[in-house]
Write a protein that holds these residues in place. Sequence first.
Motif, PDB file in Angstrom:
ATOM      1  N   LEU A 485     -47.082 -48.598   7.921  1.00 55.45           N
ATOM      2  CA  LEU A 485     -45.676 -48.227   7.859  1.00 55.45           C
ATOM      3  C   LEU A 485     -44.800 -49.210   8.627  1.00 55.45           C
ATOM      4  CD1 LEU A 485     -43.557 -46.025   7.068  1.00 55.45           C
ATOM      5  CD2 LEU A 485     -44.056 -44.955   9.277  1.00 55.45           C
ATOM      6  N   SER A 492     -49.865 -45.892   5.981  1.00 58.03           N
ATOM      7  CA  SER A 492     -48.678 -45.709   5.146  1.00 58.03           C
ATOM      8  C   SER A 492     -48.084 -44.333   5.406  1.00 58.03           C
ATOM      9  CB  SER A 492     -49.043 -45.836   3.672  1.00 58.03           C
ATOM     10  OG  SER A 492     -49.895 -44.756   3.280  1.00 58.03           O
ATOM     11  N   ARG A 493     -46.899 -44.086   4.848  1.00 53.96           N
ATOM     12  CA  ARG A 493     -46.278 -42.778   5.031  1.00 53.96           C
ATOM     13  C   ARG A 493     -47.161 -41.666   4.472  1.00 53.96           C
ATOM     14  NH1 ARG A 493     -44.553 -38.879   2.260  1.00 53.96           N
ATOM     15  NH2 ARG A 493     -43.043 -37.399   3.130  1.00 53.96           N
ATOM     16  N   SER A 494     -47.705 -41.879   3.263  1.00 50.95           N
ATOM     17  CA  SER A 494     -48.529 -40.829   2.662  1.00 50.95           C
ATOM     18  C   SER A 494     -49.784 -40.575   3.488  1.00 50.95           C
ATOM     19  CB  SER A 494     -48.903 -41.201   1.224  1.00 50.95           C
ATOM     20  OG  SER A 494     -49.603 -42.429   1.173  1.00 50.95           O
ATOM     21  N   ASP A 755     -43.768 -43.207  -0.646  1.00 47.92           N
ATOM     22  CA  ASP A 755     -43.541 -44.077   0.507  1.00 47.92           C
ATOM     23  C   ASP A 755     -42.215 -43.720   1.176  1.00 47.92           C
ATOM     24  OD1 ASP A 755     -45.871 -45.484   0.246  1.00 47.92           O
ATOM     25  OD2 ASP A 755     -44.992 -47.102  -0.934  1.00 47.92           O
ATOM     26  N   GLU A 758     -38.508 -43.759  -0.612  1.00 50.21           N
ATOM     27  CA  GLU A 758     -38.826 -44.032  -2.007  1.00 50.21           C
ATOM     28  C   GLU A 758     -38.340 -42.872  -2.868  1.00 50.21           C
ATOM     29  OE1 GLU A 758     -42.580 -45.961  -4.317  1.00 50.21           O
ATOM     30  OE2 GLU A 758     -43.021 -44.196  -3.091  1.00 50.21           O
ATOM     31  N   TRP A 763     -41.079 -44.035  -7.165  1.00 55.25           N
ATOM     32  CA  TRP A 763     -42.427 -43.476  -6.941  1.00 55.25           C
ATOM     33  C   TRP A 763     -43.173 -43.298  -8.254  1.00 55.25           C
ATOM     34  CZ3 TRP A 763     -43.595 -38.191  -8.305  1.00 55.25           C
ATOM     35  CH2 TRP A 763     -44.846 -37.756  -7.909  1.00 55.25           C
TER      36      TRP A 763
END
Length: 862
Positions: A485, A492-494, A755, A758, A763
């Motif tokens: 991130l 990552s965000r997810s 993300d 996003e 997405w």
Amino acid sequence: MPEPTTPNALAHTAAPTIVVVGHGMVGQRFLEALADRGLTPAAGAARVVVLCEEPRPAYDRVRLTSYFDGRSPEDLSLVERDFMERHGFELYVGDPATGVDRTGRTVTARSGAVFPYDTLVLATGSYPFVPPVPGKDARGCFVYRTVEDLLAIEEYAKGAATGAVVGGGLLGLEAAGALKGLGLSTHVVEFAPRLMPVQVDEGGGAALLRTIEDMGLAVHTGVGTQKVLAGADGAVTGMALSDGSSLDVDLVVFSAGVRPRDQLARECGLAVGERGGIVVDEECRTSDPAVFAIGECALAADGRVYGLVAPGYEMAQTAAEVITGGRSAFTGADLSTKLKLLGVDVASFGDAHGSAEGALDVVYSDARAGVYKKLVIGPDGTLLGGVLVGDADQYGTLRPMTGTVLPVAPEQLVLPAGAGGPVALGPSALPDEAVICSCHNVTKGAICEHTTLPEVKKCTKAGTGCGSCLKVIGQLMPPPEDAGLCGCFPYSRSELYEIVRTLEVTSFASLLDSHGREEARGGNGCEVCKPTVGSVIASLAPTVGASGYVLDGEQAALQDTNDHFLANLQRNGSYSIVPRIPGGEITPEKLIVIGEVARDFGLYTKITGGQRIDLFGARVDQLPLIWTRLVDAGFESGHAYGKSLRTVKSCVGQTWCRYGVQDSVRMAIDLELRYRGLRAPHKLKSAVSGCARECAEARGKDFGIIATAQGWNLYVGGNGGATPRHADLLAQDLTDAELVRLIDRFLMFYIRTADRLERTSAWLERIDGGLDHVRDVVVHDSLGLCEELERMMTDHVAGFRDEWAETINDPERLRRFVTFVNAPDAPDPSVKFVPERDQIKPDLELLAGPVLAVRTLEGTAS
């Protein structure tokens, strides 16, 4: 065949004129090829005249049926807004050519205008073949070829109950899907023993048949249409079939193939084929060296008339190259096809029917799942072709490998997981010369010269045609060096979302200390990760046990400026107030309250595109006073400041509108109240239209709903911002309960996997598998997540609390709403306004600062 001539068709003309007859997909691609080579009027290189029969410029005929999913004719356009003007091309719409004088080298248009030419390019395309059966001209009979055809079908279908499509090929099945979408009981009549007889074999046709019949369509194969029956008023009442049976239908669509439009060529004496098509050589020249023919009207040098767009594009490139003095040849084209018919993936490539000597079939068939896969293998192990029905994910990799020996046993490529396969070869197994995008003939090597999908599309046009290559292109793009991130987190965000959800993390500090980069642990984070993690914890608050109030404790320090004061910061340091008005519906009493608040606090008032009322010009210290009055009147926060649901627009629906078929206002209110306060990676917008006229502009929203006579159609991934995108159809004819359930799943899956910052539109285009994957997950529960996604949304709905109602009732929380901590009663002196149109606006001179006098040095120019 014409005798060989100089390669440059314009070599002997100083200021040549090129006349293009026809402006379909291939005609437009030819103009783009001329522009790429600098042969344009704007460059002073030529005059280019384009005669277009239809009333609109070139549009995407491949996606014609998407009109019934809500796309407008303008959405289907292939012509950039200023393309013609920028290059100086002369386009005459609704004015087709009616005659060619090859001796005088002129073309006459229907309007009577006469255009001289040095080079003539025929791109007249094809026309629908209508079998010569009695009654074919009865009222209620249509063809399925142009936008005008679709408009006529749509209008006539309003008074019809049952329709039939004559033809079970590509376009016939699309037409059948359109009739079903219009609410008609639908029959498909195909003379061949199976559907799509050109593209698929008997096994593939059987799998396709079962799946389509399960959708409620009636399919009649191995029979022909003997007669169209009509009533005394001349309107269709039925069809008589060759097996002696009959069908009671109100509407008939003929989609039994196409024929080359070669009438102009015949009339002016150009050579044409015995079965039609303008004879051309490998350079796409006709029997007259000054005349070229490209696309579906041409009989190519290999003796074929190509009815697909990709060969037409290749012919357009060839003709443009030759006309501009280069060398090029069109000797034939790949007939591979991948498309989605009625929601079913169908693909064929290479020698799909195994006609080569010694060819062997490797087949997997699952009738229950509607899946059929066949690979055609040569005696030496070479992949010759294949058919894929129901599951065509491997098409993008298999098609480029046609003609090569597979690196693994072919059965491993067709068997499902757990039965010896599948083996994911991936694009890395392809040679650089393998053609990835057959529409534009772009190789793997050309694609790999670029690093992002937008760059690939812009520079090579790969992925801008039928779209079947997009998945492979995405796999060819290099992964980012660090998917973390930011400098604080390697995830990552997810991935952070999953960590917070699984471990029930409730604070940023504990997440940073346990999962941050080593050098970031014990620190304060950065401006990227703080609001991102804050949003993640807020969206998961009911699930992980965190406070749902974004300004509680540590959460307050994670928010950006807007969330910090629960209001949108404006350019002069003032803030705006946006109360929620669900569905755009408001009582006169509440409307009066807003007016009184705006008057008493001197606020600028404006009605927004989201059917709300914005109040601008409040100081920080005024926000609690304003919201106290609004909350007392029954208003709550509209969350215009947060990355969360903004509005659910609506039209007035069937309650008031004579065209409405469902209660769109009620549905919009229900949805807005359900999803209010839902924190997401980016803002969320929605709309509900009460009929197909789409007055609420639902297809420009993150999730949009359009009413049908049978229920609701759900569209996702739309965006009306800086990069507009029409939403895609996720599911149709849903009940109220089905609609809400699918939206619950879609939103929670988006929040889970998107993300940072996003939008759903980006997405949906980025996520592996795109819309098909999202549909598999949220509609068909392919990952087994749906129960959890629904439960998390239920937790959100149950745990919702209005942030402003909680704020004004808590003295401690109110303490933050001051401009100066050491002088809480002092207003911000920089927030000033001037009058304009009986309201206020920011004092721009105050914002700009004082004007300083500038004096030039003595002796210098003034």
